[in-house]
Design a protein around this motif. Structure first.
Motif, short mmCIF file in Angstrom:
data_model
loop_
_atom_site.label_atom_id
_atom_site.label_comp_id
_atom_site.label_asym_id
_atom_site.label_seq_id
_atom_site.Cartn_x
_atom_site.Cartn_y
_atom_site.Cartn_z
N VAL A 62 -31.50 -6.92 -57.84
CA VAL A 62 -31.51 -8.30 -57.36
C VAL A 62 -32.01 -9.20 -58.48
O VAL A 62 -32.83 -8.79 -59.31
N THR A 63 -31.52 -10.44 -58.52
CA THR A 63 -31.92 -11.39 -59.56
C THR A 63 -32.25 -12.74 -58.95
O THR A 63 -31.81 -13.07 -57.84
N ARG A 64 -32.99 -13.53 -59.71
CA ARG A 64 -33.31 -14.91 -59.30
C ARG A 64 -33.46 -15.75 -60.56
O ARG A 64 -34.06 -15.33 -61.54
N VAL A 65 -32.90 -16.96 -60.52
CA VAL A 65 -32.98 -17.90 -61.64
C VAL A 65 -33.49 -19.23 -61.10
O VAL A 65 -33.09 -19.68 -60.02
N PHE A 83 -26.91 4.51 -47.76
CA PHE A 83 -27.11 4.05 -46.38
C PHE A 83 -28.37 3.19 -46.28
O PHE A 83 -28.37 2.13 -45.68
N VAL A 84 -29.46 3.66 -46.89
CA VAL A 84 -30.71 2.91 -46.86
C VAL A 84 -30.58 1.64 -47.69
O VAL A 84 -31.06 0.57 -47.30
N ALA A 85 -29.91 1.72 -48.83
CA ALA A 85 -29.75 0.55 -49.70
C ALA A 85 -29.01 -0.58 -48.99
O ALA A 85 -29.23 -1.76 -49.30
N ARG A 86 -28.16 -0.25 -48.05
CA ARG A 86 -27.39 -1.25 -47.32
C ARG A 86 -28.14 -1.78 -46.09
O ARG A 86 -27.67 -2.69 -45.40
N ASN A 87 -29.33 -1.21 -45.81
CA ASN A 87 -30.13 -1.63 -44.67
C ASN A 87 -30.69 -3.04 -44.90
O ASN A 87 -31.21 -3.34 -45.96
N GLU A 88 -30.59 -3.89 -43.90
CA GLU A 88 -31.00 -5.29 -44.04
C GLU A 88 -32.49 -5.41 -44.35
O GLU A 88 -32.89 -6.24 -45.18
N ASP A 89 -33.32 -4.60 -43.70
CA ASP A 89 -34.76 -4.67 -43.96
C ASP A 89 -35.07 -4.27 -45.40
O ASP A 89 -35.90 -4.90 -46.07
N PHE A 90 -34.40 -3.22 -45.91
CA PHE A 90 -34.60 -2.79 -47.29
C PHE A 90 -34.21 -3.91 -48.25
O PHE A 90 -34.92 -4.19 -49.22
N ASN A 159 -24.35 -4.64 -55.73
CA ASN A 159 -25.74 -4.78 -56.21
C ASN A 159 -26.26 -3.56 -56.97
O ASN A 159 -27.45 -3.31 -57.00
N GLN A 160 -25.36 -2.83 -57.63
CA GLN A 160 -25.81 -1.69 -58.43
C GLN A 160 -25.90 -2.02 -59.91
O GLN A 160 -26.35 -1.20 -60.71
N LEU A 161 -25.50 -3.23 -60.27
CA LEU A 161 -25.53 -3.68 -61.65
C LEU A 161 -25.79 -5.17 -61.68
O LEU A 161 -25.13 -5.94 -60.98
N GLY A 162 -26.80 -5.57 -62.46
CA GLY A 162 -27.13 -6.99 -62.57
C GLY A 162 -27.38 -7.37 -64.01
O GLY A 162 -27.84 -6.56 -64.82
N ARG A 270 -29.61 -6.19 -69.02
CA ARG A 270 -28.60 -5.53 -68.19
C ARG A 270 -29.27 -4.39 -67.44
O ARG A 270 -29.76 -3.44 -68.04
N LEU A 271 -29.29 -4.47 -66.11
CA LEU A 271 -29.92 -3.45 -65.28
C LEU A 271 -28.85 -2.76 -64.45
O LEU A 271 -28.13 -3.43 -63.68
N GLN A 272 -28.73 -1.47 -64.62
CA GLN A 272 -27.81 -0.67 -63.83
C GLN A 272 -28.59 0.46 -63.18
O GLN A 272 -29.45 1.07 -63.81
N LEU A 273 -28.29 0.71 -61.91
CA LEU A 273 -29.03 1.73 -61.18
C LEU A 273 -29.06 3.05 -61.94
O LEU A 273 -28.02 3.52 -62.41
N GLY A 274 -30.26 3.61 -62.09
CA GLY A 274 -30.40 4.92 -62.68
C GLY A 274 -30.49 4.94 -64.19
O GLY A 274 -30.78 5.98 -64.77
N GLU A 275 -30.23 3.78 -64.85
CA GLU A 275 -30.35 3.76 -66.31
C GLU A 275 -31.78 3.39 -66.69
O GLU A 275 -32.48 2.69 -65.97
N ASP A 276 -32.22 3.83 -67.87
CA ASP A 276 -33.59 3.61 -68.31
C ASP A 276 -33.80 2.27 -68.98
O ASP A 276 -34.93 1.83 -69.14
#
Length: 277
Positions: A62-65, A83-90, A159-162, A270-276
């Motif tokens: 997630v990002t904010r400017v 499944f959890v990542a798509r949960n509204e509360d998460f 939302n897996q890459l921002g 550049r943020l991608q899920l699982g990358e360092d």
């Protein structure tokens, strides 16, 4: 002591824990809500520790400017399943954590974990989420940036890459900024300019190119010169301003920005899920 269904329901609404967990916690705490909450949090900690070796490679970026583009933040939060990542509360929690990063100019995950949200630290909120959801959950990375430029963000669908891109001055046409941010997302450059590329990377690329040419039977002197040509192609592939613009391959990104009278890029994240990185 006897625990009423009403008390169990109320504790569940407060904590999000399962009905049976709430009932057992209230029984163990002799009906004391504060103690029961503490028990549930401790159970969450145990569950978190139990799942410490599990893979948490799903989640959200997630990002904010800021409205004027002078500040930007990004956050990666990880879980085990899509499944959890798509949960509204998460997703709402992710945005709350991002707001803390943005509003408090947080520079590290450890610093974020100590910040408070509704009288609980972010670390405790994560424990509660683990207790409620039953998956390993962690903050992967955060970025807070305010280096004097103008920031544009891009989130790839899902939302897996921002991406956050910082321009040297104000970008009047946000679509141009988005195009460059999408370029960073798609082409994964390692630097803005060739001068920004680490010298060890340059040396390695030259050595690899030279070795390939020598193995092809080229003389040493020719291999040296040809390796420089391969290095130029490396820059065109991996350096943002020298990359071919994805929407018009006849132009480099730098040429595109100059043609559009738009400031050049100063930096990017550049943020991608699982990358360092």
């Amino acid at each position: 002591m006897s625990i009423s269904a009403k008390d169990v329901k109320e504790l569940r609404e407060q904590t999000g824990a399962g009905m049976m967990d709430c009932k057992k916690a209230l029984q163990e705490a002799d009906g004391d809500f504060d103690k029961a909450i503490e028990i549930l949090r401790k159970q969450g900690q145990k569950l978190s520790e139990k799942r410490a070796d599990r893979e948490a490679n799903q989640g959200l970026i997630v990002t904010r400017v800021s409205d004027d583009g002078s500040e930007a933040a990004a956050l990666e939060i990880n879980c085990e399943t899509d499944f959890v990542a798509r949960n509204e509360d998460f997703q709402n929690r992710a945005k709350q954590f991002l707001d803390i990063v943005f509003e408090n100019k947080i520079q590290s995950v450890d610093e974020l974990l100590e910040e408070k949200l509704d009288d609980l630290t972010v670390a405790d909120h994560l424990k509660d989420m683990v207790s409620k959801i039953g998956e390993k959950i962690k903050i992967g990375r955060i970025v807070f940036a305010n280096s004097g430029g103008h920031y544009i963000s891009y989130i790839h669908p899902g939302n897996q890459l921002g991406v956050l891109v910082e321009f040297e001055g104000e970008v009047n046409d946000e679509e141009i900024g988005k195009d460059v941010a999408m370029q960073v997302a798609a082409m994964n450059p390692i630097a803005v300019t060739k001068d920004d590329v680490d010298s060890s990377v340059v040396e390695q690329e030259l050595e690899i190119a030279k070795e390939q040419l020598l193995n092809e039977g080229k003389p040493e002197e020719i291999a040296e010169k040809a390796a420089q040509g391969k290095l130029r192609r490396f820059y065109e592939e991996r350096v943002l301003l020298q990359q071919k613009f994805v929407k018009d391959n006849s132009l480099s990104v730098e040429e595109y920005l100059k043609e559009q009278s738009t400031p050049l890029v100063k930096s990017f994240h550049r943020l991608q899920l699982g990358e360092d990185s």
